[in-house]
Design a protein around this motif. Sequence first.
Motif, PDB file in Angstrom:
ATOM      1  N   TRP A  36     -17.964  -5.341   0.605  1.00 35.13           N
ATOM      2  CA  TRP A  36     -17.194  -5.371  -0.640  1.00 35.13           C
ATOM      3  C   TRP A  36     -16.437  -4.051  -0.748  1.00 35.13           C
ATOM      4  O   TRP A  36     -16.982  -2.999  -0.431  1.00 35.13           O
ATOM      5  CB  TRP A  36     -18.120  -5.511  -1.841  1.00 35.13           C
ATOM      6  CG  TRP A  36     -18.824  -6.831  -1.938  1.00 35.13           C
ATOM      7  CD1 TRP A  36     -20.023  -7.159  -1.387  1.00 35.13           C
ATOM      8  CD2 TRP A  36     -18.373  -7.988  -2.639  1.00 35.13           C
ATOM      9  NE1 TRP A  36     -20.357  -8.452  -1.696  1.00 35.13           N
ATOM     10  CE2 TRP A  36     -19.354  -8.985  -2.477  1.00 35.13           C
ATOM     11  CE3 TRP A  36     -17.240  -8.281  -3.395  1.00 35.13           C
ATOM     12  CZ2 TRP A  36     -19.237 -10.235  -3.033  1.00 35.13           C
ATOM     13  CZ3 TRP A  36     -17.123  -9.539  -3.963  1.00 35.13           C
ATOM     14  CH2 TRP A  36     -18.112 -10.513  -3.776  1.00 35.13           C
ATOM     15  N   ASP A 114     -16.822 -14.324  -8.883  1.00 37.27           N
ATOM     16  CA  ASP A 114     -15.890 -15.393  -8.529  1.00 37.27           C
ATOM     17  C   ASP A 114     -16.659 -16.529  -7.852  1.00 37.27           C
ATOM     18  O   ASP A 114     -17.554 -16.269  -7.031  1.00 37.27           O
ATOM     19  CB  ASP A 114     -14.826 -14.814  -7.581  1.00 37.27           C
ATOM     20  CG  ASP A 114     -13.897 -15.873  -7.051  1.00 37.27           C
ATOM     21  OD1 ASP A 114     -13.105 -16.411  -7.846  1.00 37.27           O
ATOM     22  OD2 ASP A 114     -13.973 -16.174  -5.838  1.00 37.27           O
ATOM     23  N   ASP A 116     -15.941 -18.323  -5.465  1.00 40.16           N
ATOM     24  CA  ASP A 116     -15.808 -18.242  -4.008  1.00 40.16           C
ATOM     25  C   ASP A 116     -16.271 -16.893  -3.453  1.00 40.16           C
ATOM     26  O   ASP A 116     -16.002 -16.576  -2.293  1.00 40.16           O
ATOM     27  CB  ASP A 116     -14.354 -18.511  -3.599  1.00 40.16           C
ATOM     28  CG  ASP A 116     -13.930 -19.931  -3.911  1.00 40.16           C
ATOM     29  OD1 ASP A 116     -14.764 -20.847  -3.750  1.00 40.16           O
ATOM     30  OD2 ASP A 116     -12.774 -20.125  -4.334  1.00 40.16           O
ATOM     31  N   TYR A 117     -16.921 -16.100  -4.296  1.00 42.08           N
ATOM     32  CA  TYR A 117     -17.473 -14.796  -3.897  1.00 42.08           C
ATOM     33  C   TYR A 117     -16.378 -13.867  -3.363  1.00 42.08           C
ATOM     34  O   TYR A 117     -16.585 -13.129  -2.418  1.00 42.08           O
ATOM     35  CB  TYR A 117     -18.608 -14.970  -2.889  1.00 42.08           C
ATOM     36  CG  TYR A 117     -19.873 -15.515  -3.525  1.00 42.08           C
ATOM     37  CD1 TYR A 117     -21.035 -14.756  -3.573  1.00 42.08           C
ATOM     38  CD2 TYR A 117     -19.916 -16.786  -4.087  1.00 42.08           C
ATOM     39  CE1 TYR A 117     -22.193 -15.250  -4.161  1.00 42.08           C
ATOM     40  CE2 TYR A 117     -21.066 -17.284  -4.682  1.00 42.08           C
ATOM     41  CZ  TYR A 117     -22.195 -16.509  -4.713  1.00 42.08           C
ATOM     42  OH  TYR A 117     -23.340 -16.987  -5.299  1.00 42.08           O
ATOM     43  N   ARG A 118     -15.198 -13.887  -4.016  1.00 46.57           N
ATOM     44  CA  ARG A 118     -14.086 -13.019  -3.611  1.00 46.57           C
ATOM     45  C   ARG A 118     -14.043 -11.719  -4.399  1.00 46.57           C
ATOM     46  O   ARG A 118     -13.516 -10.729  -3.925  1.00 46.57           O
ATOM     47  CB  ARG A 118     -12.751 -13.749  -3.768  1.00 46.57           C
ATOM     48  CG  ARG A 118     -12.595 -14.934  -2.821  1.00 46.57           C
ATOM     49  CD  ARG A 118     -11.327 -15.666  -3.110  1.00 46.57           C
ATOM     50  NE  ARG A 118     -11.399 -16.138  -4.506  1.00 46.57           N
ATOM     51  CZ  ARG A 118     -10.553 -16.977  -5.055  1.00 46.57           C
ATOM     52  NH1 ARG A 118      -9.537 -17.429  -4.365  1.00 46.57           N
ATOM     53  NH2 ARG A 118     -10.704 -17.372  -6.298  1.00 46.57           N
ATOM     54  N   HIS A 119     -14.559 -11.717  -5.629  1.00 47.16           N
ATOM     55  CA  HIS A 119     -14.622 -10.494  -6.432  1.00 47.16           C
ATOM     56  C   HIS A 119     -15.809 -10.575  -7.381  1.00 47.16           C
ATOM     57  O   HIS A 119     -16.309 -11.661  -7.679  1.00 47.16           O
ATOM     58  CB  HIS A 119     -13.306 -10.240  -7.189  1.00 47.16           C
ATOM     59  CG  HIS A 119     -12.854 -11.390  -8.022  1.00 47.16           C
ATOM     60  ND1 HIS A 119     -11.955 -12.311  -7.566  1.00 47.16           N
ATOM     61  CD2 HIS A 119     -13.178 -11.779  -9.270  1.00 47.16           C
ATOM     62  CE1 HIS A 119     -11.729 -13.220  -8.505  1.00 47.16           C
ATOM     63  NE2 HIS A 119     -12.464 -12.915  -9.545  1.00 47.16           N
ATOM     64  N   SER A 134     -14.291  -6.193  -4.505  1.00 45.69           N
ATOM     65  CA  SER A 134     -13.537  -7.303  -3.939  1.00 45.69           C
ATOM     66  C   SER A 134     -13.823  -7.406  -2.448  1.00 45.69           C
ATOM     67  O   SER A 134     -14.135  -6.407  -1.800  1.00 45.69           O
ATOM     68  CB  SER A 134     -12.038  -7.054  -4.171  1.00 45.69           C
ATOM     69  OG  SER A 134     -11.261  -8.012  -3.492  1.00 45.69           O
ATOM     70  N   ARG A 135     -13.674  -8.586  -1.904  1.00 49.15           N
ATOM     71  CA  ARG A 135     -13.829  -8.773  -0.457  1.00 49.15           C
ATOM     72  C   ARG A 135     -12.662  -8.159   0.308  1.00 49.15           C
ATOM     73  O   ARG A 135     -12.762  -7.937   1.510  1.00 49.15           O
ATOM     74  CB  ARG A 135     -13.934 -10.258  -0.112  1.00 49.15           C
ATOM     75  CG  ARG A 135     -15.201 -10.906  -0.588  1.00 49.15           C
ATOM     76  CD  ARG A 135     -16.417 -10.357   0.100  1.00 49.15           C
ATOM     77  NE  ARG A 135     -17.583 -11.172  -0.249  1.00 49.15           N
ATOM     78  CZ  ARG A 135     -18.780 -10.960   0.204  1.00 49.15           C
ATOM     79  NH1 ARG A 135     -19.017  -9.951   1.015  1.00 49.15           N
ATOM     80  NH2 ARG A 135     -19.761 -11.736  -0.149  1.00 49.15           N
ATOM     81  N   THR A 136     -11.566  -7.897  -0.386  1.00 45.26           N
ATOM     82  CA  THR A 136     -10.398  -7.257   0.215  1.00 45.26           C
ATOM     83  C   THR A 136     -10.171  -5.922  -0.500  1.00 45.26           C
ATOM     84  O   THR A 136     -10.631  -5.744  -1.633  1.00 45.26           O
ATOM     85  CB  THR A 136      -9.147  -8.147   0.068  1.00 45.26           C
ATOM     86  OG1 THR A 136      -8.912  -8.381  -1.326  1.00 45.26           O
ATOM     87  CG2 THR A 136      -9.330  -9.471   0.793  1.00 45.26           C
TER      88      THR A 136
END
Length: 172
Positions: A36, A114, A116-119, A134-136
Amino acid sequence: MKRGLLFLLLGFAAPLAAAPPATVASVDLARYVGTWYEVARLPNPFQKHCACTSATYALLPDGRVSVLNRCRTPEGRLKEARGKAWVVDRRTNARLKVRFFWPFSGDYWILALDPDYRHVLVGTPNRRYLWILSRTPGLSEATVQALLATARAQGFDTTKVLRTPACGEGQP
């Protein structure tokens, strides 16, 4: 009688303790593990001058979670902190404790996640610590603002939130 009245009056004058922030209904730790990137945080002494910040989690055979936090200093030096986390609320997996050195541990509560586990929005029940991850390395401004609104609704002072410089933003 006078003493009882005094205690009663003091009790009404004392502010009510804020209820702890609400966590998400459930967290699938197998989906949560991985890297993350920190997008924003409330200031804290152990992350002073940190940029390009990430946290990497991995499930351990004993059910705990290994934690590797990394950041770059303004001089370009890599700082790392290794620790372990464990679930304290098995019903939801949303409340954890994290320890980087014995005997001290801290709370790690998942306040928004989120689907979709993105944030994710992570905080502590005393509202002193808050992170947007965040994942990004970056998130849309709309997503950041939505997470900040959630934090504000949970009683966090979001006026003090710092944006975390991503890798390459003013970093060597």
